[in-house]
Design a protein around this motif. Structure first.
Motif, PDB file in Angstrom:
ATOM      1  N   HIS A  27      50.056 -42.868  64.927  1.00 47.47           N
ATOM      2  CA  HIS A  27      50.791 -43.737  63.564  1.00 47.47           C
ATOM      3  C   HIS A  27      50.204 -43.385  62.705  1.00 47.47           C
ATOM      4  O   HIS A  27      50.395 -42.734  61.780  1.00 47.47           O
ATOM      5  CB  HIS A  27      50.760 -45.329  63.532  1.00 47.47           C
ATOM      6  CG  HIS A  27      51.099 -45.874  65.276  1.00 47.47           C
ATOM      7  ND1 HIS A  27      52.556 -45.764  65.620  1.00 47.47           N
ATOM      8  CD2 HIS A  27      50.383 -46.834  65.828  1.00 47.47           C
ATOM      9  CE1 HIS A  27      52.079 -45.852  66.915  1.00 47.47           C
ATOM     10  NE2 HIS A  27      50.668 -46.939  67.104  1.00 47.47           N
ATOM     11  N   ALA A  28      49.123 -42.865  61.959  1.00 48.26           N
ATOM     12  CA  ALA A  28      47.692 -42.223  61.066  1.00 48.26           C
ATOM     13  C   ALA A  28      48.053 -40.890  61.279  1.00 48.26           C
ATOM     14  O   ALA A  28      48.089 -40.264  60.096  1.00 48.26           O
ATOM     15  CB  ALA A  28      46.888 -43.271  61.168  1.00 48.26           C
ATOM     16  N   GLU A  29      48.269 -40.534  62.546  1.00 51.10           N
ATOM     17  CA  GLU A  29      48.497 -38.882  61.904  1.00 51.10           C
ATOM     18  C   GLU A  29      49.667 -38.309  61.222  1.00 51.10           C
ATOM     19  O   GLU A  29      49.684 -37.789  61.475  1.00 51.10           O
ATOM     20  CB  GLU A  29      48.119 -38.796  63.542  1.00 51.10           C
ATOM     21  CG  GLU A  29      45.967 -38.233  63.981  1.00 51.10           C
ATOM     22  CD  GLU A  29      45.174 -37.965  63.259  1.00 51.10           C
ATOM     23  OE1 GLU A  29      45.714 -37.078  62.615  1.00 51.10           O
ATOM     24  OE2 GLU A  29      44.100 -38.723  63.089  1.00 51.10           O
ATOM     25  N   LEU A  30      50.205 -39.104  62.433  1.00 49.13           N
ATOM     26  CA  LEU A  30      51.823 -38.543  61.765  1.00 49.13           C
ATOM     27  C   LEU A  30      52.145 -38.714  60.030  1.00 49.13           C
ATOM     28  O   LEU A  30      52.344 -38.328  59.558  1.00 49.13           O
ATOM     29  CB  LEU A  30      53.533 -39.256  62.905  1.00 49.13           C
ATOM     30  CG  LEU A  30      54.397 -39.443  61.871  1.00 49.13           C
ATOM     31  CD1 LEU A  30      54.708 -37.994  62.715  1.00 49.13           C
ATOM     32  CD2 LEU A  30      55.100 -40.433  63.231  1.00 49.13           C
ATOM     33  N   SER A  39      56.174 -43.094  54.734  1.00 54.81           N
ATOM     34  CA  SER A  39      55.427 -43.547  53.944  1.00 54.81           C
ATOM     35  C   SER A  39      54.330 -42.274  53.603  1.00 54.81           C
ATOM     36  O   SER A  39      53.334 -42.425  52.290  1.00 54.81           O
ATOM     37  CB  SER A  39      54.368 -44.213  55.492  1.00 54.81           C
ATOM     38  OG  SER A  39      53.832 -43.475  55.338  1.00 54.81           O
ATOM     39  N   GLY A  40      54.781 -41.514  53.980  1.00 53.76           N
ATOM     40  CA  GLY A  40      53.744 -39.807  52.990  1.00 53.76           C
ATOM     41  C   GLY A  40      54.076 -40.308  51.498  1.00 53.76           C
ATOM     42  O   GLY A  40      53.380 -39.432  50.424  1.00 53.76           O
ATOM     43  N   TYR A  41      54.874 -40.609  51.226  1.00 52.08           N
ATOM     44  CA  TYR A  41      55.577 -40.507  49.842  1.00 52.08           C
ATOM     45  C   TYR A  41      55.074 -42.170  48.770  1.00 52.08           C
ATOM     46  O   TYR A  41      55.191 -42.046  47.979  1.00 52.08           O
ATOM     47  CB  TYR A  41      56.887 -41.084  49.810  1.00 52.08           C
ATOM     48  CG  TYR A  41      57.963 -40.004  49.278  1.00 52.08           C
ATOM     49  CD1 TYR A  41      58.066 -39.061  48.568  1.00 52.08           C
ATOM     50  CD2 TYR A  41      58.439 -39.720  51.290  1.00 52.08           C
ATOM     51  CE1 TYR A  41      59.577 -37.990  48.899  1.00 52.08           C
ATOM     52  CE2 TYR A  41      58.794 -38.438  51.075  1.00 52.08           C
ATOM     53  CZ  TYR A  41      59.658 -37.957  50.525  1.00 52.08           C
ATOM     54  OH  TYR A  41      59.968 -36.594  51.266  1.00 52.08           O
ATOM     55  N   ALA A  63      52.094 -36.994  54.956  1.00 47.52           N
ATOM     56  CA  ALA A  63      51.606 -36.556  53.561  1.00 47.52           C
ATOM     57  C   ALA A  63      51.426 -35.812  52.910  1.00 47.52           C
ATOM     58  O   ALA A  63      51.382 -35.658  51.182  1.00 47.52           O
ATOM     59  CB  ALA A  63      50.865 -37.877  53.081  1.00 47.52           C
ATOM     60  N   ASP A  64      50.608 -34.838  53.700  1.00 45.02           N
ATOM     61  CA  ASP A  64      50.255 -33.622  52.823  1.00 45.02           C
ATOM     62  C   ASP A  64      51.412 -32.619  53.086  1.00 45.02           C
ATOM     63  O   ASP A  64      51.634 -31.926  51.683  1.00 45.02           O
ATOM     64  CB  ASP A  64      49.619 -33.075  54.545  1.00 45.02           C
ATOM     65  CG  ASP A  64      48.019 -33.551  54.179  1.00 45.02           C
ATOM     66  OD1 ASP A  64      47.442 -34.406  53.305  1.00 45.02           O
ATOM     67  OD2 ASP A  64      46.982 -33.262  54.944  1.00 45.02           O
ATOM     68  N   VAL A  65      52.320 -32.865  54.132  1.00 42.74           N
ATOM     69  CA  VAL A  65      53.507 -31.601  53.631  1.00 42.74           C
ATOM     70  C   VAL A  65      54.152 -32.744  52.806  1.00 42.74           C
ATOM     71  O   VAL A  65      54.961 -31.459  51.852  1.00 42.74           O
ATOM     72  CB  VAL A  65      54.428 -31.978  55.191  1.00 42.74           C
ATOM     73  CG1 VAL A  65      55.816 -30.873  55.023  1.00 42.74           C
ATOM     74  CG2 VAL A  65      53.637 -31.660  56.458  1.00 42.74           C
TER      75      VAL A  65
END
Length: 399
Positions: free
Chosen positions: A251-254, A35-37, A259-261
């Motif tokens: 969940h939100a933290e991961l 989801s980071g993408y 997303a930042d990485v």
């Protein structure tokens, strides 16, 4: 063992390797990292669905196999791009590539269409949109692209072809061509299996480790590994940590760490490209270097956030052991009550006061230890999210 320090995690990222055998990430963890993408809105919907127990698309063999499938496709495409591959070998490789691409397309349909998972009727789609839990088709496409990059241990193990080198590739390809000319395609397929099979470690007894492409993927895997250890621990889901569960959304933290990485890696690629193309200009190169120096603390911050997740996992696992001891004490007290009841019915009403006091003190000691764990966990939770939200700049890189 004590929790890992930030220096140890940084060393893992520098080596792109985590010591010891590591299990692959769970489907939920892989989905949150992928989801980071997504766009911030799409990522929030994924987190909301997982937080509320809504289903998300999965694959029968897990997303680790999807990553290895994508790796095999990329490797075959690279080999077919070589002009030195004979025609008969190219035909075999192309046939194998088509089969792998069909498998990838089937996986894409399972993620994007997600029958039985995402709403399909007009009424259901409208309802989920009102509840802000409907993931649009374009976001699902991005999610699938992210799942192709799932952090998977040893997914990039070199094959015999890549390990042998160009000269050896030519010799092997010539032998494959001779076998195919004499025996037909089945023999050529057999040689292709040997050609594309993963390399085996020639050093027997060598310490096993989980290797990754780069430090960014290593950090994503470590964060997902800690997340799995926390959410799968019964102690975290117990009533003892009910308050802590309401104070942080893991969940939100991961998802935000991922997303930042991912943004950090993308900007680093652009930064390297800009320096490679315009580095001949000293003033331009100096400006890039100044930005790198000013923005390196962002990588340190990400490592510290992942290390805080590791501290939480360590505390929760320690508390789980304490809870197990308390459960044994409770069973012992129950057994003592049953013994006292039997003695009372037999006419002997003498109670084991000393034993009851001893068990009570032990239970109180265990409860005090749990309070200590809760206090430590409270501090670790505060370290996971930065106190001041940081908007990532246009370009930066880790140190």
């Amino acid at each position: 063992m004590p929790a890992r320090t930030s220096e140890q995690i940084r060393e893992w990222c520098d080596r792109s390797s985590v010591p010891g055998e590591r299990r692959e990430l769970s489907d939920t963890t892989a989905t949150l990292i992928a989801s980071g993408y997504l766009t911030p809105g799409g990522r929030a919907i994924v987190v909301r669905r997982i937080s509320t127990g809504r289903p998300m698309p999965t694959l029968p063999n897990g997303f680790g196999d999807l990553r290895r499938l994508q790796r095999a496709i990329v490797q075959l495409e690279h080999q077919l791009a070589s002009p030195m591959v004979p025609g008969v070998v190219a035909a075999v490789l192309r046939n194998r590539l088509n089969g792998l691409q069909r498998r990838r397309e089937d996986a894409r349909k399972q993620i994007v269409t997600a029958k039985g998972v995402m709403a399909s009727s007009t009424r259901a789609i409208r309802r989920e949109r009102r509840e802000n839990i409907y993931l649009e088709i374009d976001e699902r496409e991005r999610l699938f692209s992210g799942l192709l990059c799932t952090p998977t241990p040893n997914a990039n193990a070199s094959s015999y072809v890549r390990r042998a080198g160009t000269a050896a590739i030519d010799r092997i390809a010539g032998v494959v061509g001779q076998v195919a000319a004499r025996s037909g395609n089945p023999q050529a397929e057999q040689w292709a299996d040997q050609l594309l099979s993963p390399a085996r470690d020639s050093q027997a007894g060598a310490p096993k480790s989980a290797n990754f492409v780069d430090g960014y993927e290593t950090l994503l895997f470590v964060a997902g590994h800690y997340y799995d250890r926390i959410v799968n621990n019964p102690a975290w889901r117990s009533d003892h940590f009910e308050v802590q569960r309401t104070q942080v959304n893991l969940h939100a933290e991961l998802a935000e760490i991922a997303a930042d990485v991912i943004a950090l890696r993308a900007v680093r690629i652009d930064l390297d490209g800009a320096k490679r193309n315009g580095g001949f200009d000293r003033s331009f190169a100096a400006e890039i270097d100044r930005r790198e120096t000013a923005l390196r603390p962002v990588w340190t911050e990400l490592i510290d956030r992942v290390q805080a997740l590791g501290e939480v996992a360590h505390v929760v696992e320690s508390a789980a052991m304490e809870l197990q001891v308390l459960a044994e004490y409770n069973r012992a007290m129950t057994l003592d009550d049953r013994i006292d009841a039997l003695i009372a019915r037999s006419g002997d009403r003498e109670m084991s006061v000393d034993n009851a006091k001893r068990l009570t003190e032990q239970v109180r000691s265990g409860e005090e230890q749990l309070r200590i764990y809760r206090d430590v966990l409270q501090g670790n939770i505060a370290r996971i999210s930065p106190a001041v939200p940081r908007e990532l700049p246009a370009r930066y890189e880790p140190s």
